[in-house]
Design an enzyme around this catalytic site. Structure first.
Site, mmCIF file in Angstrom:
data_model
loop_
_atom_site.group_PDB
_atom_site.id
_atom_site.type_symbol
_atom_site.label_atom_id
_atom_site.label_comp_id
_atom_site.label_asym_id
_atom_site.label_seq_id
_atom_site.Cartn_x
_atom_site.Cartn_y
_atom_site.Cartn_z
ATOM 1 N N LYS A 22 98.097 50.664 47.689
ATOM 2 C CA LYS A 22 99.033 50.257 48.746
ATOM 3 C C LYS A 22 99.845 51.425 49.316
ATOM 4 O O LYS A 22 99.350 52.189 50.134
ATOM 5 C CB LYS A 22 99.934 49.146 48.210
ATOM 6 C CG LYS A 22 99.158 47.816 48.073
ATOM 7 C CD LYS A 22 100.104 46.661 47.846
ATOM 8 C CE LYS A 22 99.402 45.324 47.666
ATOM 9 N NZ LYS A 22 99.062 44.652 48.893
ATOM 10 N N PHE A 49 98.130 38.761 39.934
ATOM 11 C CA PHE A 49 97.122 39.112 40.933
ATOM 12 C C PHE A 49 96.708 40.562 40.714
ATOM 13 O O PHE A 49 97.550 41.458 40.703
ATOM 14 C CB PHE A 49 97.644 38.938 42.367
ATOM 15 C CG PHE A 49 96.552 39.143 43.391
ATOM 16 C CD1 PHE A 49 95.676 38.108 43.707
ATOM 17 C CD2 PHE A 49 96.355 40.378 43.991
ATOM 18 C CE1 PHE A 49 94.644 38.303 44.624
ATOM 19 C CE2 PHE A 49 95.324 40.580 44.906
ATOM 20 C CZ PHE A 49 94.470 39.541 45.225
ATOM 21 N N ASP A 53 100.042 47.173 36.260
ATOM 22 C CA ASP A 53 99.541 47.142 37.635
ATOM 23 C C ASP A 53 100.729 47.377 38.560
ATOM 24 O O ASP A 53 101.521 46.472 38.831
ATOM 25 C CB ASP A 53 98.878 45.780 37.903
ATOM 26 C CG ASP A 53 98.324 45.669 39.321
ATOM 27 O OD1 ASP A 53 98.758 46.462 40.192
ATOM 28 O OD2 ASP A 53 97.490 44.789 39.562
HETATM 29 N N1 PLP Z 1 97.275 44.414 42.239
HETATM 30 C C1 PLP Z 1 98.379 43.930 42.821
HETATM 31 C C2 PLP Z 1 99.626 43.756 42.025
HETATM 32 C C3 PLP Z 1 98.347 43.580 44.174
HETATM 33 O O1 PLP Z 1 99.449 43.079 44.746
HETATM 34 C C4 PLP Z 1 97.151 43.743 44.898
HETATM 35 C C5 PLP Z 1 97.075 43.359 46.328
HETATM 36 O O2 PLP Z 1 97.845 42.586 46.830
HETATM 37 C C6 PLP Z 1 96.030 44.263 44.234
HETATM 38 C C7 PLP Z 1 96.137 44.591 42.913
HETATM 39 C C8 PLP Z 1 94.740 44.450 44.964
HETATM 40 O O3 PLP Z 1 94.825 45.542 45.802
HETATM 41 P P1 PLP Z 1 93.708 45.773 46.951
HETATM 42 O O4 PLP Z 1 93.835 44.667 47.920
HETATM 43 O O5 PLP Z 1 94.051 47.125 47.508
HETATM 44 O O6 PLP Z 1 92.383 45.771 46.261
#
Ligand code: PLP
Length: 384
Positions: free
Chosen positions: A237, A123, A208
């Site tokens: 986050k 994700f 990520d």
């Molecule tokens: N990358 C990871 C690993 C995530 O867990 C998330 C959100 O859950 C995101 C990216 C996306 O982040 P945002 O919701 O702040 O765009």
């Protein structure tokens, strides 16, 4: 818009690991705004930093130098070993920056259609490029045509990556632990071997760390468990503890890709957001919260394992620091509403995995309460 299937509760205030709803009922928060409020709610250091900065200067734009942004970039660079930061407002945007950076790296190497290796079950966000990178058909459904240039392989499968035989690949984008994908923790040699593969093939290793970053897994950044350096990693986050901020960190040639005019953000790295992030980093450092996540997370996981030792319906308890997954042998999203009834906030992801992302400031007593409340709920649920 009806974008969210929201639970029937509205919170009014929070303190530490607790939230209170409009009726005054108290909830133990083991989700922390989905890995955001790692310092808990209404943390005094963040509160003070925000109030002081709001009374001084909120925003000037990236047309001008921003002292707190430079300070934050320096602190993140020093803490991570990378060189430079680009600031934005969310995880998806941080990953967008990483994807753009990788494409530009490809173009500079004479590759017209640069491709990134991405993982099944991953994700990376909801913008078009990040949902195209995401390995979840539900996230992509109805949004075609997707952004091209992603080659998907199974997660935690080094042979599958070795087998990628495509001249246009310029980078790997991967989560050190898959969060939304079900708290999937790869084998111990996964990241070090990815580093070797990237070095050998001149690919960028891009991590990520939007969910794993800022102490969550027991180190400030998850890659620090492995003594490797990525070329790029992304944060969001917990970086602002609830104030929207994201960052794309890079080093070496990767740090030279996004030159003036190539990328930007109106709000990214504004003084208010940076004041929150600086307060977060200071608090995590001074209170040894990454170490706390490591020991407390291990203890919580061990307590759950002993609680479920005779429950054949609990497939596995997985944990790295305070990123904890309890996989059942059946879909269990109903548990979220049942836990809510009992004053406990949990999350279920990948259908069968209870995901716990408690604040890192959780006390021992709160941890025990979490284990006993959730343990009883799971036992009752699997008995039916
Ligand atoms: N990358 C990871 C690993 C995530 O867990 C998330 C959100 O859950 C995101 C990216 C996306 O982040 P945002 O919701 O702040 O765009």
């Amino acid at each position: 818009m009806p974008t969210y299937a929201r639970l029937p509760v509205m919170f009014d205030r929070g303190e530490g690991a607790w939230l209170w709803d409009k009726q005054g009922k108290r909830y133990l928060d083991a989700v922390a705004g989905v890995a955001v409020c790692s310092l808990g709610h209404a943390h005094p250091a963040v509160h003070e930093a925000l109030c002081a900065q709001a009374g001084r200067l909120l925003h000037t734009s990236n047309l001008y130098q921003i002292e707190l942004q430079e300070q934050l970039a320096d602190e993140l660079a020093q803490a991570s070993g990378l060189d430079s930061a680009f600031f934005c407002n969310s995880g998806a945007e941080a990953n967008e920056a990483a994807i753009k950076l990788a494409r530009r790296y490809g173009h500079l190497r004479g590759i017209d259609k640069p491709a990134l290796v991405v993982m099944e079950g991953s994700f990376h966000g909801r913008t078009l490029a990040t949902l195209s990178a995401t390995g979840n058909a539900k996230v992509q459904e109805g949004f075609g045509p997707l952004v091209e240039g992603f080659i998907r392989v199974p997660y935690d499968d080094l042979a599958a990556i070795e087998a990628v035989d495509h001249p246009d690949v310029v980078a790997i984008l991967v989560e050190p632990i898959q969060g939304e994908g079900g708290v999937r923790i790869p084998g111990a040699d996964y990241l070090p071997r990815l580093r070797q593969i990237c070095d050998r093939r001149q690919w960028l290793l891009m991590l990520d760390e939007v969910q794993t970053g800022i102490g969550r897994t027991g180190m400030l950044f998850a890659f620090q468990h492995d003594a490797i350096l990525p070329d790029v990693f992304t944060l969001a986050k917990a970086l602002g503890n609830g104030v929207p901020i994201g960052a794309c960190m890079a080093r070496g040639i990767a740090a030279e890709m996004l030159t003036a005019g190539k990328h930007g953000s109106t709000f990214g790295g504004n003084p208010l957001a940076c004041s929150a992030a600086l307060a977060v980093l200071k608090t995590v450092r001074e209170n040894h919260l990454a170490e706390r996540a490591k020991t407390l997370g291990a203890r919580i996981a061990a307590d759950f394992r002993s609680q479920f030792v005779n429950n054949p319906h609990v497939v596995e308890v997985r944990a790295k620091g305070m990123m904890i997954g309890i996989e059942l042998d059946r879909p269990c999203s109903e548990l979220v509403a049942q836990a809510l009834e009992e004053g406990l906030l949990i999350n279920v992801t990948a259908e069968k995995t209870i995901r716990l992302l408690p604040p890192l400031i959780l006390t021992d007593e709160e941890a025990q309460l979490l284990v006993s409340r959730l343990g009883a709920l799971v036992s009752r649920y699997t008995a039916n």
